[in-house]
Design an enzyme around this catalytic site. Structure first.
Site, PDB file in Angstrom:
ATOM      1  N   HIS A 165       7.728   0.714   8.444  1.00 10.71           N
ATOM      2  CA  HIS A 165       6.963   1.697   9.207  1.00 10.71           C
ATOM      3  C   HIS A 165       6.408   2.833   8.355  1.00 10.71           C
ATOM      4  O   HIS A 165       5.361   3.402   8.658  1.00 10.71           O
ATOM      5  CB  HIS A 165       7.796   2.254  10.377  1.00 10.71           C
ATOM      6  CG  HIS A 165       8.800   3.298   9.989  1.00 10.71           C
ATOM      7  ND1 HIS A 165      10.021   2.976   9.431  1.00 10.71           N
ATOM      8  CD2 HIS A 165       8.770   4.656  10.081  1.00 10.71           C
ATOM      9  CE1 HIS A 165      10.705   4.093   9.212  1.00 10.71           C
ATOM     10  NE2 HIS A 165       9.970   5.121   9.596  1.00 10.71           N
ATOM     11  N   ASP A 166       7.065   3.170   7.255  1.00  5.52           N
ATOM     12  CA  ASP A 166       6.578   4.255   6.389  1.00  5.52           C
ATOM     13  C   ASP A 166       6.051   3.759   5.040  1.00  5.52           C
ATOM     14  O   ASP A 166       5.899   4.537   4.112  1.00  5.52           O
ATOM     15  CB  ASP A 166       7.701   5.272   6.146  1.00  5.52           C
ATOM     16  CG  ASP A 166       7.744   6.349   7.211  1.00  5.52           C
ATOM     17  OD1 ASP A 166       6.739   6.525   7.927  1.00  5.52           O
ATOM     18  OD2 ASP A 166       8.791   7.014   7.334  1.00  5.52           O
ATOM     19  N   LYS A 169       3.398   5.537   2.909  1.00  3.88           N
ATOM     20  CA  LYS A 169       3.672   6.775   2.164  1.00  3.88           C
ATOM     21  C   LYS A 169       3.722   6.550   0.656  1.00  3.88           C
ATOM     22  O   LYS A 169       3.727   7.511  -0.119  1.00  3.88           O
ATOM     23  CB  LYS A 169       4.977   7.403   2.648  1.00  3.88           C
ATOM     24  CG  LYS A 169       4.845   8.031   4.031  1.00  3.88           C
ATOM     25  CD  LYS A 169       6.109   8.766   4.440  1.00  3.88           C
ATOM     26  CE  LYS A 169       5.909   9.453   5.789  1.00  3.88           C
ATOM     27  NZ  LYS A 169       7.121  10.157   6.256  1.00  3.88           N
ATOM     28  N   HIS A 194      -0.743   7.838   6.301  1.00  4.45           N
ATOM     29  CA  HIS A 194       0.182   6.749   5.959  1.00  4.45           C
ATOM     30  C   HIS A 194       0.318   5.696   7.058  1.00  4.45           C
ATOM     31  O   HIS A 194       0.631   4.539   6.766  1.00  4.45           O
ATOM     32  CB  HIS A 194       1.569   7.321   5.604  1.00  4.45           C
ATOM     33  CG  HIS A 194       2.431   7.661   6.768  1.00  4.45           C
ATOM     34  ND1 HIS A 194       2.352   8.862   7.440  1.00  4.45           N
ATOM     35  CD2 HIS A 194       3.415   6.942   7.391  1.00  4.45           C
ATOM     36  CE1 HIS A 194       3.238   8.877   8.412  1.00  4.45           C
ATOM     37  NE2 HIS A 194       3.905   7.732   8.412  1.00  4.45           N
ATOM     38  N   HIS A 221       3.689   4.559  15.359  1.00  3.47           N
ATOM     39  CA  HIS A 221       5.049   5.118  15.370  1.00  3.47           C
ATOM     40  C   HIS A 221       5.101   6.649  15.332  1.00  3.47           C
ATOM     41  O   HIS A 221       6.177   7.229  15.476  1.00  3.47           O
ATOM     42  CB  HIS A 221       5.902   4.513  14.238  1.00  3.47           C
ATOM     43  CG  HIS A 221       5.670   5.066  12.871  1.00  3.47           C
ATOM     44  ND1 HIS A 221       4.740   4.561  11.992  1.00  3.47           N
ATOM     45  CD2 HIS A 221       6.279   6.095  12.209  1.00  3.47           C
ATOM     46  CE1 HIS A 221       4.784   5.234  10.857  1.00  3.47           C
ATOM     47  NE2 HIS A 221       5.694   6.176  10.958  1.00  3.47           N
ATOM     48  N   HIS A 222       3.941   7.320  15.190  1.00  4.15           N
ATOM     49  CA  HIS A 222       3.916   8.787  15.288  1.00  4.15           C
ATOM     50  C   HIS A 222       3.135   9.275  16.512  1.00  4.15           C
ATOM     51  O   HIS A 222       2.854  10.467  16.629  1.00  4.15           O
ATOM     52  CB  HIS A 222       3.321   9.404  14.022  1.00  4.15           C
ATOM     53  CG  HIS A 222       4.319   9.587  12.917  1.00  4.15           C
ATOM     54  ND1 HIS A 222       5.326  10.521  12.968  1.00  4.15           N
ATOM     55  CD2 HIS A 222       4.470   8.934  11.736  1.00  4.15           C
ATOM     56  CE1 HIS A 222       6.053  10.461  11.863  1.00  4.15           C
ATOM     57  NE2 HIS A 222       5.564   9.499  11.102  1.00  4.15           N
TER      58      HIS A 222
END
Length: 245
Positions: A165-166, A169, A194, A221-222
């Protein structure tokens, strides 16, 4: 019937099973030469897979010299009358393709996890926090999904999405990524990139198709229930539930 797909080539005579002349000389037992189909009859003093089944046969599905699984056929009567051969053809073919699909999925997931581990090694040098964070998120996401009775296949997809998910980044400036204080508006806009980078990597590097929803879960997801999240300011039920895990 002959089925050809990728590296698999299977040929057999359906009439051998339709007639159900079950005996040691039945050619169906030699469908795949030395791979041997497994066939059983209730009078053979063998346990049948399903209760009340009279005849059953397992047809091995082979790829690159390795048996991936078996197509199972069972009959509840001593004789078969007016059997729909086309339907049997389709059942066998669909099951063969499904076994192949699952095998390719396993290979894809294995490669994904290996690549994810590689990227996490990169993360270690850029942000030690990120490595622990993704594994914690993955663990919690799977536990929540289990409570909601997700299937094993869905649990795997949720786990992979959480690990990735990240991943976007990696391409965010390290000073911004590790800044201890509050981000400036410009830095925050940079961080927000990201999720789209992660979606792109999931789709075009890890090759998750859109039906898996993994790329969309990463993108969302954000997002927040009140519409103040990013990148699309989705609100309420417009947000998929899995990214909220």
């Amino acid at each position: 019937m002959e089925v050809k797909r990728d590296n698999i080539n299977i040929e057999y005579n359906l009439s051998e099973y339709i007639n159900l002349e079950i005996n040691k000389k039945c050619q169906f037992a030699d469908v795949l030469n030395l791979r041997k189909s497994i066939e059983k009859h209730k009078d053979d003093d063998k346990n049948m897979l399903l209760k009340n089944v009279v005849h059953e046969i397992y047809i091995p599905v082979e790829q690159n010299g390795r048996v991936l699984g078996y197509v199972y056929l069972g009959n509840f009567a001593e004789e078969i009358n007016d059997f729909d051969i086309k339907r049997l053809n389709q059942i066998i073919e669909n099951n063969i393709y499904e076994i192949l699909r699952l095998e390719q999925m396993k290979i894809s997931y294995k490669i994904t996890i290996e690549n994810t581990i590689f990227f996490h090694e990169v993360f270690k040098n850029r942000s030690s926090f990120m490595v622990n964070h993704i594994y914690n998120v993955a663990s919690w996401a799977v536990q929540i999904a289990k409570r909601l009775n997700y299937s094993d296949e869905d649990l795997t997809r949720i786990y992979l999405a959480a690990l990735l998910h990240d991943i976007g980044k990696i391409f965010i400036d390290e000073d911004i990524l590790n800044k201890p204080g509050k981000l400036t508006e410009q830095e925050y806009e940079e961080i927000k990139k990201h999720v789209r980078i992660g979606q792109y990597l999931a789709r075009y590097m890890f090759l998750f198709d859109r039906d898996s929803h993994i790329d969309e879960w990463i993108l969302q997801h954000h997002e927040k229930w009140d519409g103040t999240g990013y990148p699309r300011q989705l609100k309420g039920e417009l947000i998929l539930k899995e990214p909220e895990f």
